[in-house]
Every structure is written in structure tokens, then in C-alpha cells.
Design a protein around this motif. Sequence first.
Motif, mmCIF file in Angstrom:
data_model
loop_
_atom_site.group_PDB
_atom_site.id
_atom_site.type_symbol
_atom_site.label_atom_id
_atom_site.label_comp_id
_atom_site.label_asym_id
_atom_site.label_seq_id
_atom_site.Cartn_x
_atom_site.Cartn_y
_atom_site.Cartn_z
ATOM 1 N N ARG A 252 0.829 -1.210 0.000
ATOM 2 C CA ARG A 252 0.000 0.000 0.000
ATOM 3 C C ARG A 252 0.862 1.259 0.000
ATOM 4 N NH1 ARG A 252 -2.450 3.274 4.041
ATOM 5 N NH2 ARG A 252 -4.432 4.205 3.326
ATOM 6 N N HIS A 253 1.966 1.248 0.722
ATOM 7 C CA HIS A 253 2.830 2.432 0.813
ATOM 8 C C HIS A 253 3.390 2.827 -0.550
ATOM 9 C CE1 HIS A 253 6.888 0.609 0.278
ATOM 10 N NE2 HIS A 253 6.221 -0.486 0.611
ATOM 11 N N LYS A 254 3.523 1.865 -1.449
ATOM 12 C CA LYS A 254 4.079 2.152 -2.767
ATOM 13 C C LYS A 254 3.090 2.915 -3.647
ATOM 14 C CE LYS A 254 6.660 -1.060 -4.714
ATOM 15 N NZ LYS A 254 7.111 -2.355 -5.280
ATOM 16 N N ARG A 255 1.818 2.819 -3.332
ATOM 17 C CA ARG A 255 0.783 3.486 -4.118
ATOM 18 C C ARG A 255 0.419 4.857 -3.571
ATOM 19 N NH1 ARG A 255 -0.751 -1.884 -3.704
ATOM 20 N NH2 ARG A 255 -2.138 -1.483 -1.951
ATOM 21 N N LEU A 256 0.988 5.214 -2.442
ATOM 22 C CA LEU A 256 0.652 6.476 -1.787
ATOM 23 C C LEU A 256 1.817 7.455 -1.858
ATOM 24 C CD1 LEU A 256 -1.052 5.090 1.459
ATOM 25 C CD2 LEU A 256 -2.186 6.026 -0.570
ATOM 26 N N PRO A 257 1.540 8.753 -1.835
ATOM 27 C CA PRO A 257 2.631 9.722 -1.717
ATOM 28 C C PRO A 257 3.286 9.598 -0.353
ATOM 29 C CG PRO A 257 0.505 10.811 -1.468
ATOM 30 C CD PRO A 257 0.211 9.393 -1.885
ATOM 31 N N PRO A 258 4.511 10.082 -0.197
ATOM 32 C CA PRO A 258 5.180 9.979 1.109
ATOM 33 C C PRO A 258 4.337 10.611 2.222
ATOM 34 C CG PRO A 258 6.710 10.743 -0.572
ATOM 35 C CD PRO A 258 5.346 10.758 -1.195
ATOM 36 N N GLU A 259 4.284 9.922 3.329
ATOM 37 C CA GLU A 259 3.536 10.432 4.492
ATOM 38 C C GLU A 259 4.210 11.678 5.038
ATOM 39 O OE1 GLU A 259 0.492 10.288 7.489
ATOM 40 O OE2 GLU A 259 0.746 9.118 5.664
ATOM 41 N N ILE A 260 3.410 12.715 5.268
ATOM 42 C CA ILE A 260 3.909 13.927 5.922
ATOM 43 C C ILE A 260 3.433 13.901 7.358
ATOM 44 C CG2 ILE A 260 3.797 16.441 5.957
ATOM 45 C CD1 ILE A 260 3.371 16.355 2.915
ATOM 46 N N PHE A 261 4.366 13.921 8.288
ATOM 47 C CA PHE A 261 4.004 13.907 9.703
ATOM 48 C C PHE A 261 3.596 15.320 10.128
ATOM 49 C CE2 PHE A 261 7.146 10.162 10.478
ATOM 50 C CZ PHE A 261 6.234 9.322 9.872
ATOM 51 N N LYS A 262 2.295 15.502 10.336
ATOM 52 C CA LYS A 262 1.782 16.805 10.728
ATOM 53 C C LYS A 262 2.090 17.088 12.196
ATOM 54 C CE LYS A 262 -0.312 17.777 6.821
ATOM 55 N NZ LYS A 262 0.094 18.943 5.989
ATOM 56 N N LEU A 263 2.575 18.264 12.437
ATOM 57 C CA LEU A 263 2.886 18.639 13.818
ATOM 58 C C LEU A 263 1.600 18.875 14.601
ATOM 59 C CD1 LEU A 263 5.847 21.118 13.264
ATOM 60 C CD2 LEU A 263 5.934 18.700 13.895
ATOM 61 N N PRO A 264 1.591 18.492 15.888
ATOM 62 C CA PRO A 264 0.380 18.672 16.702
ATOM 63 C C PRO A 264 0.136 20.150 16.999
ATOM 64 C CG PRO A 264 2.201 17.907 18.067
ATOM 65 C CD PRO A 264 2.683 17.858 16.645
#
Length: 264
Positions: A252-264
Motif C-alpha cells: 500500500r505504501h508504494k501506491r501512496l505519496p510519502p507520508e507527511i508527519f503533521k505537527l500537533p
Amino acid sequence: MISNPTLKNYLDLDYGKVTDYLVNKLRDYIRDSGKKGGVVGVSGGIDSAVTATLLSRATQNFYFLIMPSNSTPQQDLEDALHLTEMLNGKDKRTIISIDNIVENFSNVVNTRDKLIVGNIKARTRMILLYAFAQKMDYLVIGTGDKSELLLGYFTKYGDGGVDVLPIGDLFKTQVRKLGEYLKLPSRIVSKPSSPALWEGQTAEGELGVSYEVVDPILYLLEKGKGDLEITSELGVNLNLVRRIRTMVERSRHKRLPPEIFKLP
């Protein structure tokens, strides 16, 4: 073997309508992007043959790259050359042997691991496609089909690194049928699928099962069917269904854009 006689009905399509839709959609996509045309890597396989054909019908501004390596079967090279000539692309193609480039990358990494080197080949081709596309102000037209995308059977930022995927909603078996409709050479249509990243590699050999079996499983997984339900409906082994589901989930990760870790 799959025993359900209605199996083929799952994937039946009107390939005349599919062709018209994809050609028009691709023409519009190129126009709306503000680019002048499209470049596609032609391997000699069914996916790139169908994609190249659709592109050549969508615009006169097409370009083909043929990028063989030492693991490319001679038949694939011959088929790629023949196809581009069929599409009146003899003067709109470049043939580049990528072996020296791949060798340099492999030496820098100090590896001969076939999987690593194979992915270097795929990413080398991506770099060349984008360099040519940028030079010509074209888009990179991807050749991945739905079966490969769902299974994760592509190289991230290699053949998965493209601007648009015209056949990305067609299963492999449907792409073959579309190839037949487009009257592509029979030996391309019937050729075992392979990225040829190393000698003797075939997609179905690695999967251990044919796309004629895999595609209906993928179709029913997308419809939300459970493993036992699919097993019963198709008459296939439960462990196979579970393995296919696992491949879809783990890629699944290969089909998605890189995850952006949103700051709290």
C-alpha cells in the motif's frame, strides 16, 4: 484451476469504448497539463505496447525510449523496435543501452545483489524518461496496469515514477484483451509478463500463479469480499487468496505519496 464458468464476466469490457475513453482522456490530460506531448518507455511487453499505442492516437507529439540492459531478452528488443515502427515512431525514438549507467551506480553502492541492481535499472530508466520529457516539455506516460499496482509489482520511483497512468485501472488480463482489440502483434499480446530486471525473470513465475487466476481475486478483493467468500466463489485455494490480500496490503505504501508527519 478456477471452476466458476461465469468468471470471465467479471472482467468483460467494451474495448472500443475503453479505447475511445482512454485516448480522449489522455489527450485532454496532456493539454490541461500545459505540456506539449508525452514520452513513454517501450519495453516490448504488452503494457508499454498498449500505452504507446494509446499515446500515438492521442497526440502527434509522442516520443519513445527503448532502454535495454544485459537482462533484456533479444525478442523484447525486437518487439519494441517493431512496435515503434508500426506506430510511425521510427523517427520519434531513442535507443539507449543502460548497462554502463547501471554499472556505475552499482559500483558506487558496491553491490551485485540482483534485486538492488534490478531496481537501479528501473530507476535509471525513470531518470532518462524524465530528462527527455523535461527537454521536450512532455509528460512521462506510465505503463503500469492495475494488477501490478495492487500487488506492488513495480519499482517505487522507477517504473512507478510517472506523471499519469492511462491503463492503471485495467487488470493485466484486460490489457491483453485491449492489445488484441488494438491489433498489436500476437507475440507481444501473448508474451509472459516480465520487467526483465534480471535474466529469466517473469512476473507470473514470481507470483507462482497466472494473472487469469490473480485478476479475479483482486477484483473481488476490491469489491470488499472476504477471503472465504472469494475462495468459494472462484474455487481457488484459501491460502492463495490470503497471500494475494497480504501482497496488496503490504504494498500500500508504494501506491501512496510519502507520508507527511503533521505537527500537533
